[in-house]
Motif scaffolding. Structure first.
Motif, PDB file in Angstrom:
ATOM      1  N   THR A  69      18.021  22.466 -42.452  1.00  0.00           N
ATOM      2  CA  THR A  69      18.131  22.996 -41.095  1.00  0.00           C
ATOM      3  C   THR A  69      19.102  22.121 -40.320  1.00  0.00           C
ATOM      4  N   ALA A  70      19.459  22.555 -39.128  1.00  0.00           N
ATOM      5  CA  ALA A  70      20.380  21.772 -38.309  1.00  0.00           C
ATOM      6  C   ALA A  70      19.691  20.514 -37.809  1.00  0.00           C
ATOM      7  N   ALA A  71      20.403  19.409 -37.849  1.00  0.00           N
ATOM      8  CA  ALA A  71      19.876  18.162 -37.294  1.00  0.00           C
ATOM      9  C   ALA A  71      19.938  18.230 -35.773  1.00  0.00           C
ATOM     10  N   ASP A  72      19.044  17.520 -35.122  1.00  0.00           N
ATOM     11  CA  ASP A  72      19.067  17.457 -33.659  1.00  0.00           C
ATOM     12  C   ASP A  72      18.657  16.065 -33.209  1.00  0.00           C
ATOM     13  N   LYS A  73      18.765  15.851 -31.917  1.00  0.00           N
ATOM     14  CA  LYS A  73      18.443  14.551 -31.312  1.00  0.00           C
ATOM     15  C   LYS A  73      19.151  13.434 -32.073  1.00  0.00           C
ATOM     16  N   GLY A  74      18.498  12.319 -32.294  1.00  0.00           N
ATOM     17  CA  GLY A  74      19.164  11.173 -32.899  1.00  0.00           C
ATOM     18  C   GLY A  74      19.609  11.397 -34.323  1.00  0.00           C
ATOM     19  N   MET A 111      22.156  17.812 -44.695  1.00  0.00           N
ATOM     20  CA  MET A 111      21.889  18.214 -46.069  1.00  0.00           C
ATOM     21  C   MET A 111      20.903  17.242 -46.705  1.00  0.00           C
ATOM     22  N   CYS A 112      20.596  17.432 -47.942  1.00  0.00           N
ATOM     23  CA  CYS A 112      19.762  16.475 -48.669  1.00  0.00           C
ATOM     24  C   CYS A 112      20.293  16.380 -50.088  1.00  0.00           C
ATOM     25  N   GLY A 113      20.847  15.211 -50.452  1.00  0.00           N
ATOM     26  CA  GLY A 113      21.409  15.034 -51.770  1.00  0.00           C
ATOM     27  C   GLY A 113      20.789  13.914 -52.559  1.00  0.00           C
ATOM     28  N   ARG A 114      19.818  13.233 -51.964  1.00  0.00           N
ATOM     29  CA  ARG A 114      19.141  12.126 -52.649  1.00  0.00           C
ATOM     30  C   ARG A 114      17.864  11.798 -51.867  1.00  0.00           C
ATOM     31  N   PHE A 115      16.775  11.488 -52.558  1.00  0.00           N
ATOM     32  CA  PHE A 115      15.544  11.128 -51.857  1.00  0.00           C
ATOM     33  C   PHE A 115      14.685  10.230 -52.727  1.00  0.00           C
ATOM     34  N   SER A 116      13.607   9.744 -52.155  1.00  0.00           N
ATOM     35  CA  SER A 116      12.675   8.857 -52.850  1.00  0.00           C
ATOM     36  C   SER A 116      11.334   9.557 -53.033  1.00  0.00           C
ATOM     37  N   HIS A 146      23.824  12.804 -39.724  1.00  0.00           N
ATOM     38  CA  HIS A 146      24.382  13.973 -40.398  1.00  0.00           C
ATOM     39  C   HIS A 146      23.999  15.213 -39.604  1.00  0.00           C
ATOM     40  N   ASP A 147      24.831  16.269 -39.689  1.00  0.00           N
ATOM     41  CA  ASP A 147      24.558  17.474 -38.910  1.00  0.00           C
ATOM     42  C   ASP A 147      23.535  18.400 -39.566  1.00  0.00           C
ATOM     43  N   ARG A 148      23.108  18.085 -40.795  1.00  0.00           N
ATOM     44  CA  ARG A 148      22.065  18.847 -41.464  1.00  0.00           C
ATOM     45  C   ARG A 148      20.975  17.904 -41.924  1.00  0.00           C
ATOM     46  N   ARG A 149      19.782  18.433 -42.084  1.00  0.00           N
ATOM     47  CA  ARG A 149      18.662  17.646 -42.607  1.00  0.00           C
ATOM     48  C   ARG A 149      17.712  18.570 -43.347  1.00  0.00           C
ATOM     49  N   PRO A 150      16.869  18.018 -44.226  1.00  0.00           N
ATOM     50  CA  PRO A 150      15.884  18.866 -44.901  1.00  0.00           C
ATOM     51  C   PRO A 150      14.927  19.490 -43.892  1.00  0.00           C
ATOM     52  N   LEU A 151      14.456  20.686 -44.200  1.00  0.00           N
ATOM     53  CA  LEU A 151      13.398  21.301 -43.407  1.00  0.00           C
ATOM     54  C   LEU A 151      12.087  20.647 -43.829  1.00  0.00           C
ATOM     55  N   ALA A 197       7.817  22.951 -38.389  1.00  0.00           N
ATOM     56  CA  ALA A 197       8.769  21.894 -38.717  1.00  0.00           C
ATOM     57  C   ALA A 197       8.419  20.600 -37.982  1.00  0.00           C
ATOM     58  N   VAL A 198       8.584  19.485 -38.669  1.00  0.00           N
ATOM     59  CA  VAL A 198       8.362  18.172 -38.050  1.00  0.00           C
ATOM     60  C   VAL A 198       9.571  17.864 -37.174  1.00  0.00           C
ATOM     61  N   ALA A 199       9.311  17.523 -35.916  1.00  0.00           N
ATOM     62  CA  ALA A 199      10.378  17.304 -34.941  1.00  0.00           C
ATOM     63  C   ALA A 199      11.189  16.052 -35.260  1.00  0.00           C
ATOM     64  N   ALA A 200      12.438  16.054 -34.825  1.00  0.00           N
ATOM     65  CA  ALA A 200      13.352  14.943 -35.103  1.00  0.00           C
ATOM     66  C   ALA A 200      12.840  13.615 -34.564  1.00  0.00           C
ATOM     67  N   ASP A 201      12.123  13.643 -33.454  1.00  0.00           N
ATOM     68  CA  ASP A 201      11.659  12.378 -32.864  1.00  0.00           C
ATOM     69  C   ASP A 201      10.505  11.746 -33.643  1.00  0.00           C
ATOM     70  N   LYS A 202      10.059  12.398 -34.707  1.00  0.00           N
ATOM     71  CA  LYS A 202       9.015  11.827 -35.564  1.00  0.00           C
ATOM     72  C   LYS A 202       9.598  10.982 -36.696  1.00  0.00           C
ATOM     73  N   PHE A 203      10.946  10.927 -36.781  1.00  0.00           N
ATOM     74  CA  PHE A 203      11.600  10.207 -37.869  1.00  0.00           C
ATOM     75  C   PHE A 203      12.231   8.908 -37.376  1.00  0.00           C
TER      76      PHE A 203
END
Length: 222
Positions: free
Chosen positions: A150-155, A1-6, A160-165, A193-199
């Motif tokens: 969207t669903a979180a993947d990889k690391g 999910m996303c509940g706070r950001f900068s 968390h099991d969700r992340r922003p798209l 979508a930006v892949a999880a390994d880019k974060f």
């Protein structure tokens, strides 16, 4: 999910990745936005397209149509937003982008929760897909917008099991176009979508849990 950001850099720092000045109807502002702890229920600079140009409007983060008698929602799942009764009109006509440096997520650590700051490993801004009730420029708190998740993947799933798209700059620009829909959007949220390994991510101070805290130290690693 996303509940706070900068959202702390200048508008230009974000917009320069998306469009040249001729494609924007946005006054130049050299001052940093300097919001290191953006929370739901506040107005957020939201980027959208009107009349084939980009606009920035302060829009309420949270969505509750007139018939909704519960707490306003702040996220919408990409898997169901295009077809749900609540979100389908927003998906069709209210697509927008939230630009940011990164977002916060909390993970249980013993009896407490430890916040993490998640950002692009290359240091570039992130562009989160959003949907909302238009017109965004009306300036009131009626309804508002949500961040698409969207669903979180990889690391990332370890946090968390969700992340922003998060979309690439090219995909973000296309996402805001009002003349597309259907399978084009379906393909866009997958291929753009930006892949999880880019974060990358690291632990930050628990002070970020206090919405009154807004200092730059909130996104420093501890």
């Amino acid at each position: 999910m996303c509940g706070r950001f900068s959202q702390s850099q200048t508008r230009e720092d974000y917009l320069s990745y998306l469009a040249d000045e001729a494609e924007r109807n946005i006054p130049y502002d050299p001052e940093p936005i300097a919001r290191y702890n953006v929370a739901p229920g506040t107005r957020v600079l939201l980027l959208s397209e009107r009349d084939e140009k980009l606009h920035v409007d302060p829009v309420h983060w949270g969505y509750a149509p007139a018939w909704w008698d519960k707490t306003p929602l702040i996220n919408a799942r990409v898997e169901t937003a295009a077809t749900s009764r609540m979100f389908k009109p927003l998906w069709q006509h209210g697509r927008a982008i939230v630009f940011a440096d990164g977002w916060f997520e909390w993970k249980k650590d013993g009896e407490k929760k430890q916040p993490y700051f998640i950002h692009r490993a290359d240091g570039k801004p992130i562009f989160m897909a959003a949907i909302g009730s238009t017109p965004f420029e009306r300036g009131d708190d009626a309804e508002g917008f949500l961040i698409v998740t969207t669903a979180a993947d990889k690391g990332l799933i370890d946090i968390h099991d969700r992340r922003p798209l998060v979309l690439s700059p090219e995909a973000a620009r296309t996402w805001m176009r009002q003349d597309i829909g259907g399978t084009i959007l379906e393909d866009l949220v997958v291929q753009g979508a930006v892949a999880a390994d880019k974060f990358a991510w690291y632990q930050v101070t628990r002070a970020v849990g206090n919405v009154r805290k807004q200092g730059s130290d909130l996104i420093n690693p501890i």
